[in-house]
Design a protein around this motif. Structure first.
Motif, PDB file in Angstrom:
ATOM      1  N   GLU A 238       0.845  -1.193   0.000  1.00 24.99           N
ATOM      2  CA  GLU A 238       0.000   0.000   0.000  1.00 24.99           C
ATOM      3  C   GLU A 238       0.880   1.242   0.000  1.00 24.99           C
ATOM      4  OE1 GLU A 238      -3.350   2.270   2.783  1.00 24.99           O
ATOM      5  OE2 GLU A 238      -2.702   0.219   3.287  1.00 24.99           O
ATOM      6  N   VAL A 239       0.522   2.218  -0.830  1.00 22.43           N
ATOM      7  CA  VAL A 239       1.259   3.470  -0.905  1.00 22.43           C
ATOM      8  C   VAL A 239       0.272   4.614  -0.685  1.00 22.43           C
ATOM      9  CG1 VAL A 239       2.780   4.945  -2.268  1.00 22.43           C
ATOM     10  CG2 VAL A 239       2.888   2.462  -2.547  1.00 22.43           C
ATOM     11  N   SER A 240       0.258   5.162   0.517  1.00 24.57           N
ATOM     12  CA  SER A 240      -0.643   6.255   0.861  1.00 24.57           C
ATOM     13  C   SER A 240      -0.091   6.974   2.076  1.00 24.57           C
ATOM     14  CB  SER A 240      -2.048   5.724   1.167  1.00 24.57           C
ATOM     15  OG  SER A 240      -2.043   4.958   2.354  1.00 24.57           O
ATOM     16  N   ALA A 241      -0.645   8.169   2.337  1.00 25.65           N
ATOM     17  CA  ALA A 241      -0.211   8.922   3.514  1.00 25.65           C
ATOM     18  C   ALA A 241      -0.545   8.153   4.790  1.00 25.65           C
ATOM     19  CB  ALA A 241      -0.878  10.299   3.528  1.00 25.65           C
ATOM     20  N   TYR A 319       7.516  13.426   3.944  1.00 31.00           N
ATOM     21  CA  TYR A 319       7.129  12.308   3.079  1.00 31.00           C
ATOM     22  C   TYR A 319       5.625  12.056   3.143  1.00 31.00           C
ATOM     23  CZ  TYR A 319       7.821   7.831   0.645  1.00 31.00           C
ATOM     24  OH  TYR A 319       7.803   6.806  -0.269  1.00 31.00           O
ATOM     25  N   VAL A 320       5.059  12.138   4.346  1.00 29.37           N
ATOM     26  CA  VAL A 320       3.606  11.966   4.498  1.00 29.37           C
ATOM     27  C   VAL A 320       2.865  13.067   3.740  1.00 29.37           C
ATOM     28  CG1 VAL A 320       1.692  12.065   6.156  1.00 29.37           C
ATOM     29  CG2 VAL A 320       3.731  10.717   6.686  1.00 29.37           C
ATOM     30  N   SER A 321       3.377  14.282   3.827  1.00 29.77           N
ATOM     31  CA  SER A 321       2.748  15.409   3.118  1.00 29.77           C
ATOM     32  C   SER A 321       2.763  15.184   1.606  1.00 29.77           C
ATOM     33  CB  SER A 321       3.482  16.707   3.474  1.00 29.77           C
ATOM     34  OG  SER A 321       2.959  17.793   2.751  1.00 29.77           O
ATOM     35  N   LEU A 322       3.884  14.684   1.081  1.00 32.20           N
ATOM     36  CA  LEU A 322       3.962  14.393  -0.353  1.00 32.20           C
ATOM     37  C   LEU A 322       2.962  13.317  -0.753  1.00 32.20           C
ATOM     38  CD1 LEU A 322       7.842  14.385  -0.830  1.00 32.20           C
ATOM     39  CD2 LEU A 322       6.239  15.985  -1.899  1.00 32.20           C
ATOM     40  N   LEU A 323       2.891  12.232   0.038  1.00 34.85           N
ATOM     41  CA  LEU A 323       1.981  11.133  -0.293  1.00 34.85           C
ATOM     42  C   LEU A 323       0.520  11.543  -0.190  1.00 34.85           C
ATOM     43  CD1 LEU A 323       3.713   8.034   1.348  1.00 34.85           C
ATOM     44  CD2 LEU A 323       3.395   8.481  -1.092  1.00 34.85           C
ATOM     45  N   SER A 324       0.237  12.538   0.644  1.00 35.02           N
ATOM     46  CA  SER A 324      -1.148  13.017   0.754  1.00 35.02           C
ATOM     47  C   SER A 324      -1.634  13.632  -0.555  1.00 35.02           C
ATOM     48  CB  SER A 324      -1.271  14.030   1.892  1.00 35.02           C
ATOM     49  OG  SER A 324      -0.587  15.228   1.576  1.00 35.02           O
ATOM     50  N   LYS A 325      -0.673  14.001  -1.427  1.00 36.70           N
ATOM     51  CA  LYS A 325      -1.014  14.561  -2.743  1.00 36.70           C
ATOM     52  C   LYS A 325      -0.966  13.508  -3.845  1.00 36.70           C
ATOM     53  CE  LYS A 325       0.898  18.993  -1.278  1.00 36.70           C
ATOM     54  NZ  LYS A 325       1.959  20.013  -1.463  1.00 36.70           N
ATOM     55  N   GLY A 326      -0.696  12.266  -3.433  1.00 38.48           N
ATOM     56  CA  GLY A 326      -0.742  11.164  -4.389  1.00 38.48           C
ATOM     57  C   GLY A 326       0.607  10.526  -4.647  1.00 38.48           C
ATOM     58  N   LYS A 327       0.552   9.258  -5.050  1.00 36.67           N
ATOM     59  CA  LYS A 327       1.758   8.487  -5.347  1.00 36.67           C
ATOM     60  C   LYS A 327       2.527   9.093  -6.515  1.00 36.67           C
ATOM     61  CE  LYS A 327       2.991   3.765  -6.784  1.00 36.67           C
ATOM     62  NZ  LYS A 327       2.445   2.401  -7.040  1.00 36.67           N
ATOM     63  N   HIS A 329       2.490  12.204  -7.599  1.00 34.32           N
ATOM     64  CA  HIS A 329       3.088  13.484  -7.214  1.00 34.32           C
ATOM     65  C   HIS A 329       4.393  13.248  -6.450  1.00 34.32           C
ATOM     66  CE1 HIS A 329       3.422  17.597  -5.680  1.00 34.32           C
ATOM     67  NE2 HIS A 329       3.637  17.062  -4.476  1.00 34.32           N
ATOM     68  N   THR A 330       4.387  12.263  -5.552  1.00 35.40           N
ATOM     69  CA  THR A 330       5.579  11.950  -4.759  1.00 35.40           C
ATOM     70  C   THR A 330       6.726  11.517  -5.662  1.00 35.40           C
ATOM     71  OG1 THR A 330       4.147  11.235  -2.944  1.00 35.40           O
ATOM     72  CG2 THR A 330       6.454  10.547  -2.852  1.00 35.40           C
ATOM     73  N   ALA A 331       6.419  10.650  -6.631  1.00 37.46           N
ATOM     74  CA  ALA A 331       7.451  10.172  -7.557  1.00 37.46           C
ATOM     75  C   ALA A 331       7.984  11.316  -8.415  1.00 37.46           C
ATOM     76  CB  ALA A 331       6.883   9.068  -8.434  1.00 37.46           C
ATOM     77  N   GLN A 333       8.445  14.267  -7.560  1.00 34.33           N
ATOM     78  CA  GLN A 333       9.357  15.093  -6.773  1.00 34.33           C
ATOM     79  C   GLN A 333      10.692  14.408  -6.521  1.00 34.33           C
ATOM     80  OE1 GLN A 333       8.350  18.285  -6.107  1.00 34.33           O
ATOM     81  NE2 GLN A 333       6.628  17.609  -7.376  1.00 34.33           N
ATOM     82  N   GLY A 334      10.865  13.216  -7.129  1.00 40.33           N
ATOM     83  CA  GLY A 334      12.138  12.512  -7.014  1.00 40.33           C
ATOM     84  C   GLY A 334      12.219  11.503  -5.885  1.00 40.33           C
ATOM     85  N   TRP A 335      11.087  11.240  -5.226  1.00 43.93           N
ATOM     86  CA  TRP A 335      11.063  10.307  -4.103  1.00 43.93           C
ATOM     87  C   TRP A 335      10.603   8.925  -4.548  1.00 43.93           C
ATOM     88  CZ3 TRP A 335      11.917  11.479   1.228  1.00 43.93           C
ATOM     89  CH2 TRP A 335      12.204  12.831   1.494  1.00 43.93           C
ATOM     90  N   ALA A 336      11.226   7.894  -3.993  1.00 49.67           N
ATOM     91  CA  ALA A 336      10.739   6.530  -4.204  1.00 49.67           C
ATOM     92  C   ALA A 336       9.445   6.340  -3.414  1.00 49.67           C
ATOM     93  CB  ALA A 336      11.780   5.518  -3.723  1.00 49.67           C
ATOM     94  N   THR A 337       8.505   5.600  -3.977  1.00 53.24           N
ATOM     95  CA  THR A 337       7.234   5.351  -3.282  1.00 53.24           C
ATOM     96  C   THR A 337       7.295   3.974  -2.613  1.00 53.24           C
ATOM     97  OG1 THR A 337       6.285   4.545  -5.360  1.00 53.24           O
ATOM     98  CG2 THR A 337       5.890   6.857  -4.790  1.00 53.24           C
ATOM     99  N   TYR A 338       8.262   3.826  -1.732  1.00 53.03           N
ATOM    100  CA  TYR A 338       8.516   2.572  -1.043  1.00 53.03           C
ATOM    101  C   TYR A 338       8.626   2.897   0.443  1.00 53.03           C
ATOM    102  CZ  TYR A 338      10.959  -1.866   0.045  1.00 53.03           C
ATOM    103  OH  TYR A 338      11.340  -3.081   0.572  1.00 53.03           O
TER     104      TYR A 338
END
Length: 421
Positions: A238-241, A319-327, A329-331, A333-338
Motif C-alpha cells: 500500500e502506498v498512501s499517507a 514524506y507523508v505530506s507528499l503522499l497526501s497529494k498522491g503516489k 506526485h511523490t514520484a 518530486q524525485g522520491w521513491a514510493t517505497y
C-alpha cells in the motif's frame, strides 16, 4: 624498472587498505578476548570475596549443599516475538549454550563452587497478549520444560553445562521455587510481555514491568515491524499517507520509544562474560538501498544528510505530506514510493545517531536476509529466493554476540552495508 601507472598505484593502495583492515580485525579479536578474560577473573574474585565475607560473619553456619540461585545474569528482550524472525530468535536463545556465564575454572565448570545455578532471561514482546503468551508456552513446551512453580525441574545436557528451560510468568519467585539439584545448571527463563511499541504508554509500562521483574537488560533486539500489503498495487504494498503514518509509527517511532524506555536498564548494566557491553540490535533491511536507488540524487542527499532525531521526524512529516497529494506526485518530486524502505533507511540512521549518543552501549543494525515472513508481499514469492525465518534469526543473534563496532549496518554475511552516510 618501469614507472608505476595510476592503476598500479590504486591497486597498491587497495592492497594496503586490505592489510590494514585485516590487522584491525585481528586487534579487535584480541581485545575482545582480553575483555572476556578480565571479566571472568573479576567475577571469580568477587565470588571468592563474597564467600569469605559470609564465612566470617557466620562461622558456625552449616555448609549448604544446594547451589545458590543467582539473580538474572543475562536478560534479552526481543520485540515482534510472537511469529517470524522474533519467535525463531527466542527459540534459538532458549536452546543456546549459556555455559560461558557459569563460574568456571581452567578445566571448565567448577562443580565444587556455590552459585553454579545461573539464570538467563529471554523476554518475548508482542502487542497481542494472547498470541505472545501462546508463543512463549510453545517454546517452553518444545524444550521439554514446565512452568516455574514448585517442584523439580528436569535438565537437558546441552552444550557445556546442563540447561533447564522454564516459564517466566511467575517472575523470580517462581524460578527460585524450583529444585535444580546441586548444579551446575543454566536456567533459561522464557518470559512474555504484552507491549505495543506503537503506543508510548504501553512501552513505558512494559519497560517498568521488565525493570521490576528482572532488573536489567543486556541485549535488546528491535525486530518488530510492519509493511502494509495491497495486492491491487503493482508493488504489492500500500502506498498512501495513512500507510506511511502507520509504518513510521511502528518501524521508526516504535524503535525510538523502545530504545528510550530500555536504555536506562542497559546503560548501567554490569558487563557479562558474553558481551563486553550491552548491545542493541535494530533489524533493518537491504530495502535501504532499494529505496535510495529509486530516488533522485537530490533526494538521496537530502535523506541521508539527517543528523538528529528532530530532522528524522521532519523527514517523515515531509514524506507523508507528499503522499497526501498522491503516489504520482511523490514520484515526480524525485522520491521513491517505497514506504517500508524509507522506514529502514531511518532505522539505520537512528542506529548511527544513538551509537554516538550512548558510547557505553553497542548499537548496530542488521539485514537478516530475505526471509519468508509476513513482511514479504505474496506477489513477491514467485521471484524471490526466501530463507526460512530460522536463517534470519541466526544471522541476527550471531551479530548480537560477535559485533564489536558500534553504529554499523551489516548484511547477512556480517559485511558492512552503505547507507550513504
Amino acid at each position: 624498472m618501469q614507472p608505476q601507472t595510476p592503476a598500479d598505484r590504486i591497486r597498491a593502495t587497495l592492497a594496503e587498505i586490505r592489510q590494514l583492515k585485516d590487522q584491525q580485525a585481528q586487534c579487535r579479536e584480541e581485545l575482545s578476548i582480553l575483555v572476556k578474560d578480565f571479566t571472568d577473573k573479576k567475577n571469580e574474585l568477587l565470588a571468592v570475596l563474597q564467600a569469605a565475607s559470609m564465612s566470617a560473619s557466620s562461622p558456625s553456619a552449616p555448609i549448604s549443599t544446594k547451589p545458590v540461585l543467582q539473580a538474572a545474569k543475562f536478560v534479552t528482550v526481543v520485540t515482534g516475538a510472537n511469529r517470524g524472525l522474533g519467535k525463531a530468535m527466542c527459540q534459538q536463545l532458549a536452546q543456546k549454550d549459556w555455559g560461558a556465564l557459569c563460574p568456571t575454572s581452567r578445566g571448565g565448570v567448577d562443580e565444587n563452587r556455590d552459585g553454579n545455578v545461573v539464570v538467563v532471561v529471554v523476554i518475548m514482546v508482542g502487542r497481542d497478549c494472547g498470541k505472545i503468551h501462546a508463543a512463549r508456552d510453545e517454546i517452553v513446551a518444545g524444550c521439554g520444560a514446565t512452568n516455574a512453580t514448585s517442584g523439580s525441574a528436569s535438565t537437558v545436557n546441552c552444550g557445556t553445562v546442563p540447561r533447564v528451560v522454564v516459564n517466566g510468568s511467575g517472575g523470580m519467585p517462581g524460578v527460585m521455587a524450583q529444585d535444580y539439584g546441586t548444579g551446575p545448571v543454566v536456567v533459561v527463563v522464557v518470559d512474555s510481555l504484552a507491549m505495543d511499541i506503537g503506543d508510548p504508554e504501553s512501552v513505558t509500562q512494559g519497560a517498568n514491568s521488565v525493570k521490576q521483574k528482572w532488573g536489567r537488560v543486556d541485549l535488546l533486539i528491535n525486530n518488530a515491524g510492519i509493511a502494509p500489503h495491497d495486492p491491487s498495487d503493482v508493488s504489492g504494498l500500500e502506498v498512501s499517507a495513512k500507510a506511511a503514518i502507520d509504518v513510521f509509527n511502528i518501524n521508526v517511532h516504535g524503535v525510538l520509544r523502545t530504545m528510550d524506555a530500555f536504555i536506562p536498564m542497559m546503560d548501567h548494566a554490569t558487563p557479562s562474560s558474553l558481551l563486553p557491553m550491552p548491545h542493541i540490535v535494530n533489524v533493518s533491511s537491504k530495502g535501504v538501498g532499494k529505496f535510495l536507488a529509486q530516488c533522485s540524487p537530490d533526494v538521496q542527499s537530502h535523506v541521508t544528510s539527517v543528523y538528529d532525531i528532530p530532522s528524522i521526524t521532519s523527514l517523515m512529516e515531509e514524506y507523508v505530506s507528499l503522499l497526501s497529494k498522491g503516489k504520482e506526485h511523490t514520484a515526480a518530486q524525485g522520491w521513491a514510493t517505497y514506504i517500508y524502505g524509507l522506514s529502514k533507511v531511518l532505522v539505520t540512521l537512528i542506529t548511527k545517531i544513538y551509537a554516538t549518543k550512548y558510547p557505553s552501549i553497542l548499537i548496530t543494525s542488521v539485514h537478516p536476509g530475505t526471509c519468508n515472513t509476513d513482511i514479504i508481499p505474496a506477489s513477491w514469492h514467485s521471484f524471490l529466493n526466501l530463507e526460512d525465518p530460522s536463517f534470519g534469526a541466526n544471522v541476527i543473534l550471531k551479530q548480537a554476540f560477535t559485533a564489536t563496532e558500534t553504529g554499523v549496518f551489516l548484511d547477512e554475511f556480517g559485511l558492512p552495508l552503505p547507507c550513504g552516510v
